[in-house]
Design an enzyme around this catalytic site. Structure first.
Site, short mmCIF file in Angstrom:
data_model
loop_
_atom_site.label_atom_id
_atom_site.label_comp_id
_atom_site.label_asym_id
_atom_site.label_seq_id
_atom_site.Cartn_x
_atom_site.Cartn_y
_atom_site.Cartn_z
CG HIS A 145 -1.65 -1.29 1.41
ND1 HIS A 145 -1.21 -2.27 2.28
CD2 HIS A 145 -2.75 -1.79 0.81
CE1 HIS A 145 -2.00 -3.31 2.21
NE2 HIS A 145 -2.95 -3.06 1.35
S1 FES Z 1 1.69 -0.51 3.38
FE1 FES Z 1 0.11 -1.93 3.76
S2 FES Z 1 1.16 -3.65 4.51
FE2 FES Z 1 2.71 -2.19 4.19
#
Ligand code: FES
Length: 200
Positions: A157
Site C-alpha cells: 500500500h
Molecule cells: S503498506 Fe500496507 S502492509 Fe505495508
C-alpha cells in the site's frame, strides 16, 4: 468452527511472503547473504538466534528468522547514516516515542540501533504485515519521491521507511518498524531475541 489454535507468527510470515512475492520480486538492491538459521526446535520455542555478522559488508543486508519473523541486519555506511538527519523532519515518529511497537531504550536514538552502523529491525510493515522491499539507493525511482534518500518501500500500500526503519508521514503504516530485543556477544556476533530485559 475448528478449535485448533491459530499460530499467528506463522500467519504473519505467510502474509509477508505473499506480498513480497507478488509485488517486490523485481527489486534486489544489495546482495543477499545467507545466514544462520535456528534449529526447528529452537524456532518452535521462540529461542534467541545467534548470528555471525562478520561477512556483512558495508551497505549489505542479511535476513534471519526469529519467532517466525524476518529480522534484517544491515551494516550501514557513513553515507547511509548521514541521510537520517535529512529524513528527520519527514518521518512520523522521529524519536520512536509511539508505544504500539515499543522501541528498546538502547535504540531510542536517531539510528534506532545499539551501534550506529549495525541496524537490526523486524522486516514486517506495521500496516498489514507485508515485507517491505529494499530501496537502499538514493535518487529518483518508481513509486518514490525524487529526493529519496534510501530506505524501504512496502509495495502493498505504498508505505515508506527511512534507513532507520522510521515510517514517513501520511502513509498507511502507523508505526516505525519494530526493533527486536538484541545484544552484541562480540564485535561480530549478535543475538536476536535477548537483551538486558529479555533473558532466555
Ligand atoms: S503498506 Fe500496507 S502492509 Fe505495508
Amino acid at each position: 468452527m475448528s478449535d485448533t489454535p491459530v499460530d499467528t507468527s506463522k500467519r504473519t510470515w505467510l502474509i509477508a511472503s505473499t506480498c513480497a512475492g507478488a509485488a517486490g520480486a523485481a527489486f534486489t538492491a544489495v546482495p543477499f547473504v545467507s545466514s544462520f538459521q535456528p534449529s526447528e526446535r529452537a524456532r518452535a520455542a521462540g529461542a534467541p538466534v545467534e548470528v555471525d555478522i562478520s561477512a556483512v559488508k558495508p551497505g549489505e543486508k542479511i535476513t534471519v528468522e526469529w519467532r517466525g519473523k524476518p529480522v534484517w541486519i544491515i551494516r550501514r555506511t557513513p553515507e547511509m547514516l548521514a541521510t537520517l538527519k535529512q529524513t528527520d523532519p519527514l518521518v512520523a515518529d522521529p524519536n520512536s516515542e509511539r508505544k504500539a511497537y515499543p522501541t528498546p531504550d538502547y535504540a531510542k536514538n536517531e539510528g534506532r540501533s545499539r551501534k550506529p552502523d549495525i541496524f537490526v529491525a523486524v522486516g514486517i510493515c506495521t500496516h498489514l504485515g507485508c515485507s517491505p522491499t529494499d530501496k537502499l539507493q538514493p535518487g529518483p525511482q518508481p513509486s518514490l519521491p525524487d529526493d529519496w534518500q534510501g530506505g524501504f518501500l512496502c509495495p502493498c500500500h505504498g508505505s515508506t521507511f527511512d534507513l532507520a526503519g522510521r515510517v514517513f508521514k501520511n502513509k498507511p503504516a502507523p508505526d516505525n518498524l519494530e526493533i527486536p530485543p538484541y545484544e552484541f556477544l562480540s564485535d561480530t556476533r549478535l543475538i536476536i531475541g535477548q537483551d538486558e530485559k529479555n533473558k532466555a
